[in-house]
Design a protein around this motif. Structure first.
Motif, short mmCIF file in Angstrom:
data_model
loop_
_atom_site.label_atom_id
_atom_site.label_comp_id
_atom_site.label_asym_id
_atom_site.label_seq_id
_atom_site.Cartn_x
_atom_site.Cartn_y
_atom_site.Cartn_z
N THR A 8 -17.36 1.69 -8.27
CA THR A 8 -16.04 0.68 -7.42
C THR A 8 -15.43 1.50 -6.93
OG1 THR A 8 -14.75 2.23 -8.87
CG2 THR A 8 -15.81 0.53 -10.48
N VAL A 9 -15.04 1.29 -5.66
CA VAL A 9 -13.83 1.65 -4.73
C VAL A 9 -14.11 3.05 -4.91
CG1 VAL A 9 -12.27 1.33 -3.42
CG2 VAL A 9 -12.98 -0.44 -4.04
N ASP A 11 -15.31 5.12 -6.53
CA ASP A 11 -16.95 6.05 -6.37
C ASP A 11 -16.56 6.12 -5.15
OD1 ASP A 11 -17.30 6.08 -9.04
OD2 ASP A 11 -18.40 3.90 -8.96
N GLN A 12 -16.49 5.21 -4.36
CA GLN A 12 -16.88 5.18 -2.53
C GLN A 12 -16.07 6.43 -2.08
OE1 GLN A 12 -19.64 3.75 -1.48
NE2 GLN A 12 -19.92 2.80 -3.03
N VAL A 13 -14.37 6.42 -2.46
CA VAL A 13 -14.13 7.14 -1.91
C VAL A 13 -14.29 8.23 -2.60
CG1 VAL A 13 -11.60 8.02 -2.28
CG2 VAL A 13 -12.31 5.91 -2.08
N ALA A 14 -14.72 9.25 -3.55
CA ALA A 14 -14.83 10.27 -4.48
C ALA A 14 -16.20 11.04 -2.99
CB ALA A 14 -15.09 9.78 -5.68
N LEU A 15 -17.20 9.87 -3.26
CA LEU A 15 -17.99 10.51 -2.44
C LEU A 15 -18.05 10.59 -0.83
CD1 LEU A 15 -21.08 7.18 -3.18
CD2 LEU A 15 -21.20 9.88 -3.97
N ALA A 16 -17.12 9.89 -0.38
CA ALA A 16 -16.49 10.27 1.88
C ALA A 16 -15.98 11.70 1.05
CB ALA A 16 -15.08 9.27 1.78
N GLU A 17 -15.28 11.74 0.21
CA GLU A 17 -14.39 12.97 -0.03
C GLU A 17 -14.84 14.83 -0.48
OE1 GLU A 17 -11.45 12.54 -2.94
OE2 GLU A 17 -10.01 11.90 -2.02
N ILE A 18 -16.18 13.91 -1.31
CA ILE A 18 -17.37 15.05 -1.67
C ILE A 18 -18.10 15.59 -0.29
CG2 ILE A 18 -19.94 15.29 -1.93
CD1 ILE A 18 -18.41 13.71 -4.86
#
Length: 60
Positions: A8-9, A11-18
């Motif tokens: 989901t979106v 998930d993409q935001v979380a990956l970018a933050e990581i």
């Protein structure tokens, strides 16, 4: 049984933050001294500070 979910979106935001946190950790480990300066953090995170302000004409 394991059910796989669709990315989901969020998930993409979380990956970018990581990824950003990882970049900060790498920069911090290479830094001399105890802390990264605000300017260095902005540089690592690729933040551009806009100092110009738009002016609004006064009506008189």
């Amino acid at each position: 049984m394991v059910t796989l979910s669709v990315r989901t979106v969020s998930d993409q935001v979380a990956l970018a933050e990581i990824e950003l946190c990882g970049e900060l950790m790498i920069a911090a480990s290479a830094a001399i001294g105890e802390r990264l300066s605000a300017d260095r953090i902005d540089e690592v995170l690729n933040v551009r500070v806009i100092t110009e302000r738009a002016t609004v004409p006064r009506q008189g």
